[in-house]
Design an enzyme around this catalytic site. Structure first.
Site, short mmCIF file in Angstrom:
data_model
loop_
_atom_site.label_atom_id
_atom_site.label_comp_id
_atom_site.label_asym_id
_atom_site.label_seq_id
_atom_site.Cartn_x
_atom_site.Cartn_y
_atom_site.Cartn_z
N ASN A 36 -7.86 -2.81 14.01
CA ASN A 36 -9.23 -3.18 13.62
C ASN A 36 -9.24 -4.40 12.70
O ASN A 36 -10.26 -4.72 12.12
CB ASN A 36 -9.94 -1.99 12.95
CG ASN A 36 -9.21 -1.49 11.72
OD1 ASN A 36 -8.25 -2.13 11.27
ND2 ASN A 36 -9.64 -0.37 11.17
N HIS A 58 -7.32 -4.74 9.97
CA HIS A 58 -7.02 -4.49 8.56
C HIS A 58 -5.71 -5.16 8.15
O HIS A 58 -4.79 -5.31 8.95
CB HIS A 58 -7.06 -3.01 8.19
CG HIS A 58 -5.96 -2.14 8.68
ND1 HIS A 58 -6.17 -0.93 9.29
CD2 HIS A 58 -4.61 -2.28 8.61
CE1 HIS A 58 -5.02 -0.38 9.58
NE2 HIS A 58 -4.05 -1.17 9.18
N GLU A 61 -9.74 -2.06 5.07
CA GLU A 61 -10.41 -1.75 6.32
C GLU A 61 -11.65 -2.62 6.51
O GLU A 61 -12.18 -3.17 5.54
CB GLU A 61 -10.85 -0.27 6.28
CG GLU A 61 -9.70 0.71 6.18
CD GLU A 61 -8.99 0.96 7.51
OE1 GLU A 61 -8.98 0.08 8.40
OE2 GLU A 61 -8.43 2.06 7.66
N ASP A 86 0.81 -1.22 0.00
CA ASP A 86 0.00 0.00 0.00
C ASP A 86 0.84 1.27 0.00
O ASP A 86 2.07 1.23 0.16
CB ASP A 86 -0.96 -0.01 1.20
CG ASP A 86 -0.30 -0.43 2.50
OD1 ASP A 86 0.94 -0.39 2.58
OD2 ASP A 86 -1.02 -0.80 3.43
C1 GLP Z 1 -0.63 0.24 8.70
C2 GLP Z 1 -0.30 -0.51 7.38
C3 GLP Z 1 -0.45 -1.99 7.55
C4 GLP Z 1 0.12 -2.40 8.89
C5 GLP Z 1 -0.77 -1.86 9.98
C6 GLP Z 1 -0.21 -2.06 11.38
O1 GLP Z 1 -1.53 1.26 8.62
N1 GLP Z 1 -1.01 -0.11 6.22
O2 GLP Z 1 0.19 -2.66 6.47
O3 GLP Z 1 0.19 -3.78 9.00
O4 GLP Z 1 -1.18 -0.55 9.75
O5 GLP Z 1 0.83 -1.20 11.64
P1 GLP Z 1 1.84 -1.39 12.83
O6 GLP Z 1 2.73 -2.52 12.44
O7 GLP Z 1 2.59 -0.10 12.94
O8 GLP Z 1 1.03 -1.71 14.04
#
Ligand code: GLP
Length: 245
Positions: free
Chosen positions: A138, A140, A145, A69
């Site tokens: 959440n 995702h 989402e 992404d």
């Molecule tokens: C982000 C990314 C995801 C990631 C998630 C968790 O927004 N788009 O790919 O896995 O949220 O992030 P973190 O590893 O900082 O908890």
């Protein structure tokens, strides 16, 4: 095959194990197509991969990568862009060819066309061999989402309030946090031959248990991984707290 869940003691142990899985994949198939993730969870894994590369233990000269992404509106040079993240954490430290790395362009003029092209590029590369994932609070994955349905392909998404809130720590002001992103779809992720899901910290314990052992529903996007034939989950003790393993 199926789902293998590993509970390890610490963040470093999670990172070490994940880096080992990537490096083994590269040894077995030097031209592997890797699906890569951002966020804080895989940072340690990338650090360890860079170390292993430095020790001559892994070669990325034939590797191809597709990131999950990118924030819509952020340019490559923006401090918070995933383009910059990937170059700082991994790409600039290993021998991967720039032209073999792919990240959606946050500034694309024609977003729909870019999404279509991204899917096509993945297809032409032969599909993703190993997809790395983190998990949002959440549920995702990528930026898919919670929703009433599973978005199949790469698309532009409105980020949820909770995701914007979770990401504000990287920005000086909440108004600077992008409200949209480009992300590969649930179908894109599910077509990967293997999936490596990483989770760390007690704040992920509840969502990880719901995703791996609860109802499969697009309200918890990661829950669909229960249907994938080859998933490896590596969770530290905090994130694995509610898993009976
Ligand atoms: C982000 C990314 C995801 C990631 C998630 C968790 O927004 N788009 O790919 O896995 O949220 O992030 P973190 O590893 O900082 O908890």
């Amino acid at each position: 095959m199926g789902m293998n869940i590993y509970r390890v003691d610490s963040y470093d142990a999670m990172s070490e194990m994940a880096a080992g899985i990537i490096c083994r994949q590269m040894k077995e198939k030097p031209d592997s197509v890797l699906g890569l993730a951002t966020g804080s969870t895989p940072v340690g894994m990338y650090r360890r991969i860079v170390e292993l590369y430095g020790n001559g233990e892994v070669d990325f000269s034939k590797a191809v990568t597709f990131n999950l992404d990118e924030y819509r509106g952020l340019g490559r040079e923006d401090e918070q862009s995933y383009y910059r993240f990937m170059h700082e954490k991994l790409f600039s430290h290993i021998n991967i060819k720039e032209e073999n790395t792919h990240i959606p362009d946050g500034t694309a003029e024609d977003g729909d066309e870019q999404c279509r092209r991204y899917e096509e590029q993945i297809r032409r590369a032969g599909g993703i061999d190993l997809q790395v994932l983190g998990i949002g609070h959440n549920g995702h994955i990528g930026f898919n989402e919670p929703a009433d349905y599973y978005p199949v392909r790469t698309h532009c998404v409105d980020l949820s309030e909770s995701t914007i809130e979770a990401n504000r720590r990287f920005f000086t002001d909440i108004n600077e946090v992008p409200k949209q992103a480009y992300t590969t779809g649930i179908g894109t992720i599910m077509r990967a031959k293997r999936i490596l899901l990483l989770a760390c910290g007690e704040d992920k314990a509840d969502i990880l248990a719901r995703a791996l052992t609860g109802e499969v529903t697009p309200r918890v996007p990661a829950s669909i991984l229960q249907f994938h034939p080859d998933v490896t989950v590596v969770a530290d003790a905090g994130a694995a707290k509610y898993l009976c393993i």
